[in-house]
Design a protein around this motif. Structure first.
Motif, PDB file in Angstrom:
ATOM      1  N   LYS A 101      43.898 -33.813  31.129  1.00 33.58           N
ATOM      2  CA  LYS A 101      42.541 -33.330  31.338  1.00 33.58           C
ATOM      3  C   LYS A 101      41.566 -34.081  30.436  1.00 33.58           C
ATOM      4  O   LYS A 101      41.861 -34.340  29.273  1.00 33.58           O
ATOM      5  CB  LYS A 101      42.474 -31.830  31.037  1.00 33.58           C
ATOM      6  N   SER A 103      37.306 -34.136  29.255  1.00 38.71           N
ATOM      7  CA  SER A 103      36.135 -33.256  29.255  1.00 38.71           C
ATOM      8  C   SER A 103      35.021 -33.836  28.408  1.00 38.71           C
ATOM      9  O   SER A 103      35.254 -34.642  27.500  1.00 38.71           O
ATOM     10  CB  SER A 103      36.511 -31.864  28.732  1.00 38.71           C
ATOM     11  N   SER A 112      34.597 -31.269  33.177  1.00 35.37           N
ATOM     12  CA  SER A 112      35.995 -31.627  32.955  1.00 35.37           C
ATOM     13  C   SER A 112      36.631 -32.176  34.228  1.00 35.37           C
ATOM     14  O   SER A 112      36.113 -31.978  35.331  1.00 35.37           O
ATOM     15  CB  SER A 112      36.795 -30.416  32.467  1.00 35.37           C
ATOM     16  N   GLN A 113      37.749 -32.834  34.033  1.00 37.04           N
ATOM     17  CA  GLN A 113      38.473 -33.423  35.151  1.00 37.04           C
ATOM     18  C   GLN A 113      39.964 -33.307  34.909  1.00 37.04           C
ATOM     19  O   GLN A 113      40.451 -33.585  33.809  1.00 37.04           O
ATOM     20  CB  GLN A 113      38.102 -34.896  35.303  1.00 37.04           C
ATOM     21  N   GLU A 146      40.565 -32.750  40.331  1.00 38.13           N
ATOM     22  CA  GLU A 146      39.778 -31.518  40.291  1.00 38.13           C
ATOM     23  C   GLU A 146      38.673 -31.700  39.259  1.00 38.13           C
ATOM     24  O   GLU A 146      38.936 -31.833  38.070  1.00 38.13           O
ATOM     25  CB  GLU A 146      40.659 -30.331  39.923  1.00 38.13           C
ATOM     26  N   HIS A 147      37.431 -31.708  39.737  1.00 35.51           N
ATOM     27  CA  HIS A 147      36.267 -31.936  38.875  1.00 35.51           C
ATOM     28  C   HIS A 147      35.508 -30.613  38.731  1.00 35.51           C
ATOM     29  O   HIS A 147      35.162 -29.977  39.720  1.00 35.51           O
ATOM     30  CB  HIS A 147      35.359 -33.000  39.494  1.00 35.51           C
ATOM     31  N   THR A 148      35.272 -30.213  37.477  1.00 27.09           N
ATOM     32  CA  THR A 148      34.649 -28.921  37.200  1.00 27.09           C
ATOM     33  C   THR A 148      33.423 -29.101  36.325  1.00 27.09           C
ATOM     34  O   THR A 148      33.468 -29.832  35.329  1.00 27.09           O
ATOM     35  CB  THR A 148      35.631 -27.984  36.471  1.00 27.09           C
ATOM     36  N   ASN A 149      32.306 -28.454  36.709  1.00 28.56           N
ATOM     37  CA  ASN A 149      31.153 -28.351  35.818  1.00 28.56           C
ATOM     38  C   ASN A 149      30.781 -26.879  35.687  1.00 28.56           C
ATOM     39  O   ASN A 149      31.551 -26.004  36.069  1.00 28.56           O
ATOM     40  CB  ASN A 149      29.981 -29.215  36.295  1.00 28.56           C
ATOM     41  N   SER A 150      29.609 -26.608  35.162  1.00 29.08           N
ATOM     42  CA  SER A 150      29.253 -25.216  34.869  1.00 29.08           C
ATOM     43  C   SER A 150      29.123 -24.344  36.109  1.00 29.08           C
ATOM     44  O   SER A 150      29.217 -23.119  36.011  1.00 29.08           O
ATOM     45  CB  SER A 150      27.926 -25.186  34.094  1.00 29.08           C
ATOM     46  N   THR A 152      30.337 -25.488  39.652  1.00 24.26           N
ATOM     47  CA  THR A 152      31.178 -25.811  40.808  1.00 24.26           C
ATOM     48  C   THR A 152      32.523 -26.389  40.382  1.00 24.26           C
ATOM     49  O   THR A 152      32.677 -26.938  39.300  1.00 24.26           O
ATOM     50  CB  THR A 152      30.484 -26.827  41.735  1.00 24.26           C
ATOM     51  N   VAL A 153      33.476 -26.250  41.303  1.00 28.52           N
ATOM     52  CA  VAL A 153      34.779 -26.904  41.183  1.00 28.52           C
ATOM     53  C   VAL A 153      35.006 -27.686  42.472  1.00 28.52           C
ATOM     54  O   VAL A 153      34.996 -27.114  43.556  1.00 28.52           O
ATOM     55  CB  VAL A 153      35.920 -25.884  40.984  1.00 28.52           C
ATOM     56  N   GLU A 155      37.535 -30.404  44.465  1.00 27.66           N
ATOM     57  CA  GLU A 155      38.824 -31.088  44.512  1.00 27.66           C
ATOM     58  C   GLU A 155      38.770 -32.184  45.563  1.00 27.66           C
ATOM     59  O   GLU A 155      38.305 -31.964  46.685  1.00 27.66           O
ATOM     60  CB  GLU A 155      39.955 -30.120  44.844  1.00 27.66           C
TER      61      GLU A 155
END
Length: 210
Positions: A101, A103, A112-113, A146-150, A152-153, A155
């Motif tokens: 991971k 971030s 994060s990724q 899988e890319h995540t921000n405040s 959305t997620v 994939e």
């Protein structure tokens, strides 16, 4: 998750081409060398038809930290792999790789990724000594990011090439140590994350059967 038909076709095409090249090279070198070629993960006197292995290492993700602050583009990684011998010099290898991971921070918060991949590759070995064998590999990777921000997620999946270099050290008793470098090209193509290469340095063990 399975590798797509396009990935399999490209991987097997690459395997056939690589096998043809090294088979010709092996035939030519047979006149110059009387000793047999050492197998990957085995010894000169026992060419293992297959092997299993596992490695741990460290990844570096190119491009992830662009436009981010307090960013770490490296993380611990691990992989599991298996190989089936095609001839004395060529092995068909498949693996699962967890890239860990990464971030960082942007104006909205933490970004994060997490990435992983399934691979199929042709591995060509060249003996350096009775116990050491160098090898190169090339193949295809089916990756998932899988890319995540405040808020959305996202994939995303895709296919691209991977290459690598490394060496095996034969410990005897069907066991060996493997050290290698691999590059996975253009992993990640979402609207929020730019595609980038992932480099993996790893060290692991192989277990072969006779």
């Amino acid at each position: 998750m399975t590798i797509s038909k396009a990935t399999c076709l490209a991987g097997y095409t690459l395997l056939v081409l690589t096998c043809s090249v090294f088979a010709e090279a092996s035939a030519n070198s047979a006149f110059a060398k009387s000793a047999p070629m050492a197998p990957i993960g085995g010894s000169q006197t026992a060419k293992a038809p297959n092997y299993l292995g596992a490695s741990i290492g460290k990844t570096t993700t190119d491009g992830f930290c662009q436009d981010l602050t307090a960013c770490a583009s490296t993380d611990k990684s691990w992989k599991a792999f298996a190989g089936v011998r095609m001839n004395d010099n060529i092995v068909l290898e498949s693996s699962y790789v967890n890239f860990g991971k990464q971030s960082g921070m942007d104006t909205s918060g933490t970004v994060s990724q997490k990435a992983s991949a399934y691979t199929a590759a042709a591995v060509a070995g060249i003996p350096v000594s009775d116990a050491i064998e160098a090898f190169g590999k090339a193949g295809m990777a089916h990756w998932t990011v899988e890319h995540t921000n405040s808020s959305t997620v996202v994939e995303n999946t895709g296919n691209n090439i991977m290459v690598g270099l490394g060496a095996n050290y034969d410990l005897g008793d069907n066991m060996g140590i493997r050290a290698e470098w691999e590059r996975y090209k253009d992993v990640g193509t979402t609207t929020t994350q730019q595609a980038g290469d992932i480099d993996l340095l790893s060290l692991g063990f192989t277990f072969s059967s006779l």
